[in-house]
Design a protein around this motif. Structure first.
Motif, mmCIF file in Angstrom:
data_model
loop_
_atom_site.group_PDB
_atom_site.id
_atom_site.type_symbol
_atom_site.label_atom_id
_atom_site.label_comp_id
_atom_site.label_asym_id
_atom_site.label_seq_id
_atom_site.Cartn_x
_atom_site.Cartn_y
_atom_site.Cartn_z
ATOM 1 N N LYS A 21 0.803 -1.226 0.000
ATOM 2 C CA LYS A 21 0.000 0.000 0.000
ATOM 3 C C LYS A 21 0.836 1.278 0.000
ATOM 4 O O LYS A 21 0.652 2.142 -0.848
ATOM 5 C CB LYS A 21 -0.936 -0.019 1.210
ATOM 6 C CG LYS A 21 -1.682 1.270 1.397
ATOM 7 C CD LYS A 21 -2.781 1.262 2.430
ATOM 8 C CE LYS A 21 -2.470 0.755 3.778
ATOM 9 N NZ LYS A 21 -3.597 0.963 4.721
ATOM 10 N N GLU A 22 1.752 1.411 0.952
ATOM 11 C CA GLU A 22 2.499 2.661 1.077
ATOM 12 C C GLU A 22 3.357 2.937 -0.147
ATOM 13 O O GLU A 22 3.407 4.063 -0.640
ATOM 14 C CB GLU A 22 3.360 2.663 2.341
ATOM 15 C CG GLU A 22 3.984 4.020 2.594
ATOM 16 C CD GLU A 22 4.631 4.156 3.969
ATOM 17 O OE1 GLU A 22 5.545 4.993 4.080
ATOM 18 O OE2 GLU A 22 4.239 3.452 4.898
ATOM 19 N N ILE A 25 1.112 4.142 -3.012
ATOM 20 C CA ILE A 25 0.731 5.546 -2.837
ATOM 21 C C ILE A 25 1.903 6.453 -3.217
ATOM 22 O O ILE A 25 1.733 7.424 -3.955
ATOM 23 C CB ILE A 25 0.261 5.801 -1.384
ATOM 24 C CG1 ILE A 25 -1.086 5.118 -1.143
ATOM 25 C CG2 ILE A 25 0.176 7.304 -1.096
ATOM 26 C CD1 ILE A 25 -1.537 5.086 0.308
ATOM 27 N N LYS A 45 2.679 13.610 0.398
ATOM 28 C CA LYS A 45 2.753 12.210 0.842
ATOM 29 C C LYS A 45 2.274 12.081 2.285
ATOM 30 O O LYS A 45 1.495 11.178 2.608
ATOM 31 C CB LYS A 45 4.189 11.681 0.720
ATOM 32 C CG LYS A 45 4.623 11.454 -0.706
ATOM 33 C CD LYS A 45 6.052 10.947 -0.782
ATOM 34 C CE LYS A 45 6.477 10.785 -2.234
ATOM 35 N NZ LYS A 45 7.835 10.276 -2.385
ATOM 36 N N VAL A 48 -1.590 12.270 2.616
ATOM 37 C CA VAL A 48 -2.289 11.072 2.151
ATOM 38 C C VAL A 48 -2.052 9.912 3.122
ATOM 39 O O VAL A 48 -2.995 9.188 3.488
ATOM 40 C CB VAL A 48 -1.860 10.702 0.714
ATOM 41 C CG1 VAL A 48 -2.478 9.382 0.272
ATOM 42 C CG2 VAL A 48 -2.234 11.819 -0.255
ATOM 43 N N GLU A 52 -4.634 7.799 5.554
ATOM 44 C CA GLU A 52 -4.693 6.342 5.451
ATOM 45 C C GLU A 52 -4.639 5.683 6.836
ATOM 46 O O GLU A 52 -5.220 4.621 7.046
ATOM 47 C CB GLU A 52 -3.538 5.851 4.569
ATOM 48 C CG GLU A 52 -3.708 4.474 4.019
ATOM 49 C CD GLU A 52 -4.864 4.326 3.042
ATOM 50 O OE1 GLU A 52 -5.552 3.294 3.114
ATOM 51 O OE2 GLU A 52 -5.101 5.230 2.216
ATOM 52 N N PRO A 66 -6.972 6.384 -2.193
ATOM 53 C CA PRO A 66 -6.181 7.158 -1.237
ATOM 54 C C PRO A 66 -6.349 8.643 -1.529
ATOM 55 O O PRO A 66 -6.383 9.047 -2.688
ATOM 56 C CB PRO A 66 -4.747 6.686 -1.487
ATOM 57 C CG PRO A 66 -4.755 6.127 -2.870
ATOM 58 C CD PRO A 66 -6.141 5.600 -3.100
ATOM 59 N N TYR A 89 -3.589 -4.298 0.433
ATOM 60 C CA TYR A 89 -3.831 -2.893 0.724
ATOM 61 C C TYR A 89 -4.541 -2.709 2.074
ATOM 62 O O TYR A 89 -4.954 -1.621 2.415
ATOM 63 C CB TYR A 89 -4.674 -2.293 -0.411
ATOM 64 C CG TYR A 89 -4.620 -0.799 -0.523
ATOM 65 C CD1 TYR A 89 -3.682 -0.173 -1.337
ATOM 66 C CD2 TYR A 89 -5.496 0.001 0.195
ATOM 67 C CE1 TYR A 89 -3.629 1.207 -1.435
ATOM 68 C CE2 TYR A 89 -5.448 1.386 0.092
ATOM 69 C CZ TYR A 89 -4.513 1.972 -0.717
ATOM 70 O OH TYR A 89 -4.462 3.344 -0.819
ATOM 71 N N LEU A 102 -5.758 8.020 -6.817
ATOM 72 C CA LEU A 102 -5.228 8.985 -5.851
ATOM 73 C C LEU A 102 -5.849 10.356 -6.097
ATOM 74 O O LEU A 102 -5.880 10.822 -7.232
ATOM 75 C CB LEU A 102 -3.702 9.083 -5.999
ATOM 76 C CG LEU A 102 -3.021 10.211 -5.210
ATOM 77 C CD1 LEU A 102 -2.910 9.819 -3.744
ATOM 78 C CD2 LEU A 102 -1.653 10.509 -5.796
#
Length: 156
Positions: A21-22, A25, A45, A48, A52, A66, A89, A102
């Protein structure tokens, strides 16, 4: 404001390299490294990823949205990524995510941000739409899927 007004094929990744996931993103946000609309990419970053932490934006059915709001963008920005094999995720339904949209909004444009999130969510909840995104051959075709789908929506 339409999704197709904030998303362009330059901000679409046909096949994400990321496996979590990270990093997915970050891979999407990194598309904006040299974008003049970004004031501070690290703060983008952070916005977001902080959002999350509240609750996964992997909403189920193989997609995630996201998003975050920050004063580090000059206008609303968007990117889209696809991972055919799926990414763990931590989605609400426990299934892998294949489609990631995104959305980063300017913190003074809350209404537009919420309306866009709602529209993206409605689009992504449609099985045939997700299938067309998964089967699109390249970023241009992915963009066309968004354009075609949005023709059926009223202006927001």
């Amino acid at each position: 404001m339409k999704v197709s007004e904030i998303l362009s094929k330059d901000f679409i990744i046909e096949e994400l390299n990321s496996t979590d996931k990270e990093s997915a993103i970050n891979e999407l946000i990194d598309l904006f490294k040299d974008d003049p609309r970004i004031i501070n990419i690290e703060k983008v970053k952070q916005a977001v990823l902080e959002r999350e932490k509240i609750m996964s934006t992997g909403v189920g059915k193989g997609f995630a949205i996201p998003h975050g709001k920050t004063d580090s963008v000059k206008e609303i920005i968007a990117a889209f990524g696809r991972k055919k094999d799926g990414i763990d995720y931590e989605a609400l339904d426990g299934n892998p995510v294949n489609l990631i949209f995104l959305l980063v909004g300017k913190d003074t444009m809350i209404s537009a941000h919420i309306k866009l999130l709602s529209r993206i969510s409605r689009m992504m909840n449609k099985d045939d739409f997700r299938l067309r995104l998964l089967n699109a051959k390249d970023s241009e075709e992915i963009m066309n899927v968004f354009l075609e789908e949005e023709k059926s929506y009223l202006e927001i």
